[in-house]
Design a protein around this motif. Structure first.
Motif, PDB file in Angstrom:
ATOM      1  N   TRP A 183      -6.216  -9.347 -10.349  1.00 16.85           N
ATOM      2  CA  TRP A 183      -6.100  -7.771 -12.132  1.00 16.85           C
ATOM      3  C   TRP A 183      -7.295  -7.378 -12.054  1.00 16.85           C
ATOM      4  O   TRP A 183      -7.015  -6.581 -13.281  1.00 16.85           O
ATOM      5  N   ASP A 184      -7.981  -7.765 -11.518  1.00 18.06           N
ATOM      6  CA  ASP A 184      -9.675  -6.968 -12.371  1.00 18.06           C
ATOM      7  C   ASP A 184      -9.159  -5.624 -11.518  1.00 18.06           C
ATOM      8  O   ASP A 184      -9.332  -5.005  -9.918  1.00 18.06           O
ATOM      9  N   PRO A 185      -9.421  -4.310 -12.068  1.00 12.30           N
ATOM     10  CA  PRO A 185      -8.875  -3.271 -12.126  1.00 12.30           C
ATOM     11  C   PRO A 185     -10.612  -2.416 -10.965  1.00 12.30           C
ATOM     12  O   PRO A 185     -10.445  -1.782 -10.629  1.00 12.30           O
TER      13      PRO A 185
ATOM     14  N   LYS B  93     -11.043  -6.281  -5.650  1.00 16.40           N
ATOM     15  CA  LYS B  93     -10.375  -5.007  -4.016  1.00 16.40           C
ATOM     16  C   LYS B  93      -9.225  -4.652  -4.421  1.00 16.40           C
ATOM     17  O   LYS B  93      -8.931  -4.245  -3.110  1.00 16.40           O
ATOM     18  N   PHE B  94      -8.478  -4.919  -5.308  1.00 16.62           N
ATOM     19  CA  PHE B  94      -6.931  -4.430  -5.355  1.00 16.62           C
ATOM     20  C   PHE B  94      -7.005  -2.952  -6.291  1.00 16.62           C
ATOM     21  O   PHE B  94      -6.370  -2.819  -6.621  1.00 16.62           O
ATOM     22  N   LYS B  95      -8.788  -2.336  -6.442  1.00 18.02           N
ATOM     23  CA  LYS B  95      -8.572  -1.329  -6.931  1.00 18.02           C
ATOM     24  C   LYS B  95      -7.887  -0.269  -6.442  1.00 18.02           C
ATOM     25  O   LYS B  95      -7.300   0.435  -7.883  1.00 18.02           O
ATOM     26  N   PRO B  96      -7.631   0.137  -5.092  1.00 19.27           N
ATOM     27  CA  PRO B  96      -6.366   1.329  -5.108  1.00 19.27           C
ATOM     28  C   PRO B  96      -4.888   0.806  -5.213  1.00 19.27           C
ATOM     29  O   PRO B  96      -4.452   2.083  -5.941  1.00 19.27           O
ATOM     30  N   LEU B  97      -4.370   0.093  -5.400  1.00 17.75           N
ATOM     31  CA  LEU B  97      -3.499   0.184  -5.845  1.00 17.75           C
ATOM     32  C   LEU B  97      -3.275  -0.736  -7.877  1.00 17.75           C
ATOM     33  O   LEU B  97      -2.517   0.285  -8.239  1.00 17.75           O
ATOM     34  N   HIS B  98      -4.403  -0.527  -7.670  1.00 10.86           N
ATOM     35  CA  HIS B  98      -3.912  -0.454  -9.755  1.00 10.86           C
ATOM     36  C   HIS B  98      -4.337   1.403 -10.026  1.00 10.86           C
ATOM     37  O   HIS B  98      -4.193   1.882 -10.928  1.00 10.86           O
ATOM     38  N   MET B  99      -5.329   1.577  -9.191  1.00 13.21           N
ATOM     39  CA  MET B  99      -4.912   3.306  -9.168  1.00 13.21           C
ATOM     40  C   MET B  99      -3.604   4.312  -9.165  1.00 13.21           C
ATOM     41  O   MET B  99      -4.287   4.893  -9.893  1.00 13.21           O
ATOM     42  N   LEU B 100      -3.009   3.874  -7.889  1.00  8.12           N
ATOM     43  CA  LEU B 100      -2.449   4.543  -8.136  1.00  8.12           C
ATOM     44  C   LEU B 100      -0.903   4.106  -8.509  1.00  8.12           C
ATOM     45  O   LEU B 100       0.365   4.442  -8.952  1.00  8.12           O
ATOM     46  N   ASN B 101      -1.146   2.226  -9.313  1.00  9.52           N
ATOM     47  CA  ASN B 101      -0.529   2.221  -9.906  1.00  9.52           C
ATOM     48  C   ASN B 101       0.594   2.965 -11.378  1.00  9.52           C
ATOM     49  O   ASN B 101       2.332   3.417 -11.164  1.00  9.52           O
TER      50      ASN B 101
END
Length: 249
Positions: A24-26, A29-37
């Motif tokens: 859940w850290d924007p 390593k999951f930054k792309p999903l946070h950006m797209l969400n």
């Protein structure tokens, strides 16, 4: 009576809490999903609201709807759906994702039914949903048609599936693999196989073969200047999303 002995391992829970923080850290390593969400949530909610005639201005507009988030990961889509009032099941074939999602949902005060299972197993068990969210999964399965058929079986008559994936062309190779994995390092190398990407026409054909009727498709387009995603009616060259429905009984 003697109290039942707890099987909770506090050390293991602490590990999962740390993993949940990574999911859940924007800026992690999951930054792309946070950006797209935000972009994909806008699309998903508008499609559900239109199909089931729900007013998104209400406190819990999706109350009474049962939604499956297949390939839920850490729950980046499951949680917003639960906040909108839906009865949410989050399913993932990767066992480590489920405790991570459960911990974060508990921390957020949300009740979500997370399960380590597959679409095929749930279909065999007779599970039924009003909506199946099938986001960025189909390009990772061994048999897309069999997988989409299972998703169709999981839908109630009149149900709706939202399915997103990545187009297969030189541009998608350059952006989704070379750019995202090697240049920007947004994703671990080897996350995607270009040969398993699916063109919009191919996906429409597979969805129809699976027994659903495609009704909409749009592109997710990334703007490198604003670092934001937007929906496009015309540009489906890399990331794109579709909506399909199951015929009423």
């Amino acid at each position: 009576m003697q109290a039942a002995q707890s099987t909770i391992d506090a050390t293991e829970v602490a590990k999962f809490e740390a993993m949940a923080a990574e999911w859940w850290d924007p800026n992690g390593k999951f930054k792309p999903l946070h950006m797209l969400n935000p972009c994909r949530l806008d699309y998903i909610t508008s499609q559900i609201a239109a199909e089931f005639e729900r007013d998104q201005g209400l406190h819990a507009p999706f109350e009474g709807l049962r939604i499956l988030d297949i390939g839920c990961g850490g729950g980046l889509l499951s949680e917003p759906m639960a906040r909108l009032g839906a009865d949410v099941v989050g399913a993932d074939a990767a066992p480590r994702n489920i405790p991570v999602a459960q911990v974060h949902a508990e921390q957020s005060g949300l009740k979500i039914d997370y399960r380590h299972t597959t679409a095929e197993d749930m279909a065999a068990e007779g599970e039924q949903f009003d909506v199946v969210l099938n986001m960025e999964v189909v390009e990772h399965v061994a048999d897309p048609l069999a997988y989409l058929t299972a998703c169709q079986q999981l839908l109630k008559p009149g149900g709706l599936m939202v399915c997103s994936t990545i187009n297969r062309n030189p541009k998608s190779f350059a952006m989704a693999i070379v750019g995202a994995e090697y240049v920007m390092r947004w994703l671990p190398k080897g996350t995607h196989e270009w040969s398993k990407f699916i063109t919009p026409d191919e996906l429409y054909g597979l969805i129809a073969q699976a027994g659903l009727t495609p009704v909409d498709r749009k592109g997710f387009v990334f703007n490198p200047v604003t670092w934001q995603w937007r929906l496009s009616d015309r540009d489906l060259s890399v990331n794109y999303v579709t909506t399909s429905v199951k015929s009423p009984a």
